[in-house]
Design a protein around this motif. Structure first.
Motif, PDB file in Angstrom:
ATOM      1  N   ARG A 191       0.855  -1.183   0.000  1.00 54.27           N
ATOM      2  CA  ARG A 191       0.000   0.000   0.000  1.00 54.27           C
ATOM      3  C   ARG A 191       0.894   1.236   0.000  1.00 54.27           C
ATOM      4  N   GLN A 192       0.675   2.137  -0.917  1.00 57.02           N
ATOM      5  CA  GLN A 192       1.457   3.360  -1.004  1.00 57.02           C
ATOM      6  C   GLN A 192       1.122   4.278   0.177  1.00 57.02           C
ATOM      7  N   PRO A 193       2.133   4.944   0.769  1.00 62.77           N
ATOM      8  CA  PRO A 193       1.852   5.897   1.852  1.00 62.77           C
ATOM      9  C   PRO A 193       0.966   7.034   1.346  1.00 62.77           C
ATOM     10  N   THR A 194      -0.053   7.392   2.122  1.00 61.78           N
ATOM     11  CA  THR A 194      -0.997   8.411   1.673  1.00 61.78           C
ATOM     12  C   THR A 194      -0.850   9.741   2.399  1.00 61.78           C
ATOM     13  N   CYS A 195      -0.319   9.742   3.608  1.00 58.86           N
ATOM     14  CA  CYS A 195      -0.178  10.988   4.355  1.00 58.86           C
ATOM     15  C   CYS A 195       1.236  11.077   4.915  1.00 58.86           C
ATOM     16  N   ILE A 196       1.551  12.175   5.551  1.00 58.94           N
ATOM     17  CA  ILE A 196       2.903  12.402   6.054  1.00 58.94           C
ATOM     18  C   ILE A 196       3.263  11.389   7.150  1.00 58.94           C
ATOM     19  N   VAL A 197       2.302  10.995   7.952  1.00 63.17           N
ATOM     20  CA  VAL A 197       2.569  10.010   9.006  1.00 63.17           C
ATOM     21  C   VAL A 197       2.962   8.671   8.389  1.00 63.17           C
ATOM     22  N   ASP A 198       2.285   8.269   7.324  1.00 58.54           N
ATOM     23  CA  ASP A 198       2.629   7.024   6.636  1.00 58.54           C
ATOM     24  C   ASP A 198       4.033   7.099   6.046  1.00 58.54           C
ATOM     25  N   ARG A 199       4.375   8.242   5.466  1.00 58.62           N
ATOM     26  CA  ARG A 199       5.701   8.404   4.854  1.00 58.62           C
ATOM     27  C   ARG A 199       6.805   8.374   5.909  1.00 58.62           C
ATOM     28  N   VAL A 200       6.566   9.027   7.053  1.00 60.37           N
ATOM     29  CA  VAL A 200       7.561   9.031   8.131  1.00 60.37           C
ATOM     30  C   VAL A 200       7.736   7.613   8.677  1.00 60.37           C
ATOM     31  N   ALA A 201       6.637   6.916   8.910  1.00 62.55           N
ATOM     32  CA  ALA A 201       6.716   5.544   9.420  1.00 62.55           C
ATOM     33  C   ALA A 201       7.448   4.637   8.433  1.00 62.55           C
ATOM     34  N   PHE A 202       7.169   4.800   7.146  1.00 68.83           N
ATOM     35  CA  PHE A 202       7.833   4.001   6.117  1.00 68.83           C
ATOM     36  C   PHE A 202       9.340   4.239   6.137  1.00 68.83           C
ATOM     37  N   ARG A 203       9.758   5.499   6.238  1.00 65.04           N
ATOM     38  CA  ARG A 203      11.190   5.827   6.259  1.00 65.04           C
ATOM     39  C   ARG A 203      11.864   5.324   7.528  1.00 65.04           C
ATOM     40  N   VAL A 204      11.187   5.418   8.667  1.00 62.15           N
ATOM     41  CA  VAL A 204      11.761   4.926   9.921  1.00 62.15           C
ATOM     42  C   VAL A 204      11.982   3.423   9.845  1.00 62.15           C
ATOM     43  N   VAL A 205      11.004   2.696   9.322  1.00 60.30           N
ATOM     44  CA  VAL A 205      11.138   1.241   9.198  1.00 60.30           C
ATOM     45  C   VAL A 205      12.268   0.884   8.238  1.00 60.30           C
ATOM     46  N   LYS A 206      12.379   1.613   7.125  1.00 59.50           N
ATOM     47  CA  LYS A 206      13.464   1.348   6.170  1.00 59.50           C
ATOM     48  C   LYS A 206      14.822   1.627   6.799  1.00 59.50           C
ATOM     49  N   MET A 207      14.927   2.701   7.605  1.00 60.34           N
ATOM     50  CA  MET A 207      16.183   3.027   8.264  1.00 60.34           C
ATOM     51  C   MET A 207      16.556   1.947   9.286  1.00 60.34           C
TER      52      MET A 207
END
Length: 66
Positions: free
Chosen positions: A36-52
């Protein structure tokens, strides 16, 4: 705010007052390979934190287990 209004993609199987049994969990379709593509800023931040965190863990354990 209830759990179903937080995200429009919450699955009804998990929005229950009682825990799921092992048999019920095995019957749920998982959709492997679905992202599922990130839809809001919270989703994008969570996605980047998990990738890091994944990058850090992968590099740490690469030397330990190779």
């Amino acid at each position: 705010m209830n759990a179903s209004s937080q995200h429009s993609y919450s699955r009804r199987e998990f929005l229950r007052a009682t825990p799921l049994t092992s048999d019920e969990l095995e019957k749920i379709a998982v959709q492997l390979g679905f992202h599922r593509q990130p839809t809001c800023i919270v989703d994008r931040v969570a996605f980047r934190v998990v990738k890091m965190l994944r990058f850090v863990a992968d590099n740490y354990f690469r030397y330990q287990y190779l």
